[in-house]
Design a protein around this motif. Structure first.
Motif, mmCIF file in Angstrom:
data_model
loop_
_atom_site.group_PDB
_atom_site.id
_atom_site.type_symbol
_atom_site.label_atom_id
_atom_site.label_comp_id
_atom_site.label_asym_id
_atom_site.label_seq_id
_atom_site.Cartn_x
_atom_site.Cartn_y
_atom_site.Cartn_z
ATOM 1 N N LYS A 32 0.856 -1.189 0.000
ATOM 2 C CA LYS A 32 0.000 0.000 0.000
ATOM 3 C C LYS A 32 0.892 1.239 0.000
ATOM 4 C CE LYS A 32 -4.306 -1.263 0.143
ATOM 5 N NZ LYS A 32 -5.160 -0.925 -0.970
ATOM 6 N N VAL A 33 0.629 2.177 -0.913
ATOM 7 C CA VAL A 33 1.392 3.422 -1.009
ATOM 8 C C VAL A 33 0.427 4.567 -1.306
ATOM 9 C CG1 VAL A 33 3.243 4.655 -2.177
ATOM 10 C CG2 VAL A 33 3.405 2.186 -1.915
ATOM 11 N N ALA A 34 0.455 5.601 -0.461
ATOM 12 C CA ALA A 34 -0.430 6.752 -0.629
ATOM 13 C C ALA A 34 0.132 7.720 -1.662
ATOM 14 C CB ALA A 34 -0.617 7.458 0.707
ATOM 15 N N GLY A 35 -0.757 8.283 -2.471
ATOM 16 C CA GLY A 35 -0.377 9.259 -3.486
ATOM 17 C C GLY A 35 -1.612 9.739 -4.218
ATOM 18 N N ASN A 56 10.482 -5.086 -11.339
ATOM 19 C CA ASN A 56 9.344 -4.407 -11.931
ATOM 20 C C ASN A 56 8.578 -3.684 -10.831
ATOM 21 O OD1 ASN A 56 7.566 -3.607 -13.948
ATOM 22 N ND2 ASN A 56 6.242 -5.386 -13.680
ATOM 23 N N ALA A 57 8.082 -2.496 -11.149
ATOM 24 C CA ALA A 57 7.315 -1.706 -10.181
ATOM 25 C C ALA A 57 6.229 -0.934 -10.923
ATOM 26 C CB ALA A 57 8.233 -0.746 -9.442
ATOM 27 N N GLU A 58 4.975 -1.126 -10.522
ATOM 28 C CA GLU A 58 3.847 -0.415 -11.117
ATOM 29 C C GLU A 58 2.927 0.061 -10.007
ATOM 30 O OE1 GLU A 58 1.738 -2.482 -14.199
ATOM 31 O OE2 GLU A 58 3.587 -3.345 -14.989
ATOM 32 N N TRP A 59 2.822 1.403 -9.869
ATOM 33 C CA TRP A 59 1.936 1.978 -8.858
ATOM 34 C C TRP A 59 0.593 2.285 -9.486
ATOM 35 C CZ3 TRP A 59 -0.088 7.075 -8.038
ATOM 36 C CH2 TRP A 59 -0.689 7.246 -6.782
ATOM 37 N N HIS A 60 -0.486 1.954 -8.773
ATOM 38 C CA HIS A 60 -1.847 2.152 -9.256
ATOM 39 C C HIS A 60 -2.545 3.179 -8.381
ATOM 40 C CE1 HIS A 60 -1.420 -1.388 -11.853
ATOM 41 N NE2 HIS A 60 -0.789 -1.930 -10.827
ATOM 42 N N VAL A 61 -2.900 4.321 -8.959
ATOM 43 C CA VAL A 61 -3.521 5.407 -8.208
ATOM 44 C C VAL A 61 -4.897 5.004 -7.677
ATOM 45 C CG1 VAL A 61 -4.557 6.565 -10.208
ATOM 46 C CG2 VAL A 61 -3.992 7.897 -8.168
ATOM 47 N N ASP A 62 -5.646 4.228 -8.450
ATOM 48 C CA ASP A 62 -6.994 3.852 -8.031
ATOM 49 C C ASP A 62 -7.003 2.913 -6.827
ATOM 50 O OD1 ASP A 62 -5.821 1.991 -9.728
ATOM 51 O OD2 ASP A 62 -7.716 1.269 -10.524
ATOM 52 N N CYS A 63 -6.021 2.051 -6.713
ATOM 53 C CA CYS A 63 -5.935 1.102 -5.598
ATOM 54 C C CYS A 63 -4.993 1.578 -4.490
ATOM 55 C CB CYS A 63 -5.448 -0.258 -6.089
ATOM 56 S SG CYS A 63 -6.507 -1.020 -7.308
#
Length: 114
Positions: A32-35, A56-63
């Motif tokens: 979990k990462v806030a943004g 590999n790293a992919e951050w998802h704003v919706d989740c």
């Protein structure tokens, strides 16, 4: 004689237990990462990739989470969480320092948990 047989069996059993703790070179991890925005995404992913062993790293704003593939022999999920917190984003386990958070761009100031 029974003692020797039991000792040999105990040794074999303990070797089997150690072999099962092998670290994965392609472990999938979700943190979990806030943004808030695209700038946050770039900053978070850049921080993740700065850790040796992140493949590999992919951050998802919706989740509000980052999906990682890491080499456990080189890093851990906590290492990545620390790197992300160091650039101002709270993770599920580590909170970013207030001074670093305060320096984020205005649109990147997400709602922090107390």
């Amino acid at each position: 004689m029974k003692r020797i047989v039991l000792l040999v069996l105990a040794c074999l059993f303990s070797l089997t237990m150690v072999a099962q703790e092998k670290k994965s070179k392609n472990k999938k991890v979700v943190i979990k990462v806030a943004g808030n925005c695209g700038m946050c995404e770039k900053r978070i992913e850049k921080a993740a990739y700065s850790v040796k062993g992140v493949k590999n790293a992919e951050w998802h704003v919706d989740c509000q989470d980052i999906h990682l593939v890491i080499d456990e022999t080189k890093c851990s999920a906590d290492d990545v969480a620390k790197a992300i917190a160091a650039v101002g984003h709270d993770t599920g386990s580590i909170k970013a320092e207030d001074a670093v958070y305060d320096k984020l761009h205005g649109c990147c100031l997400y709602e922090r948990m107390k």
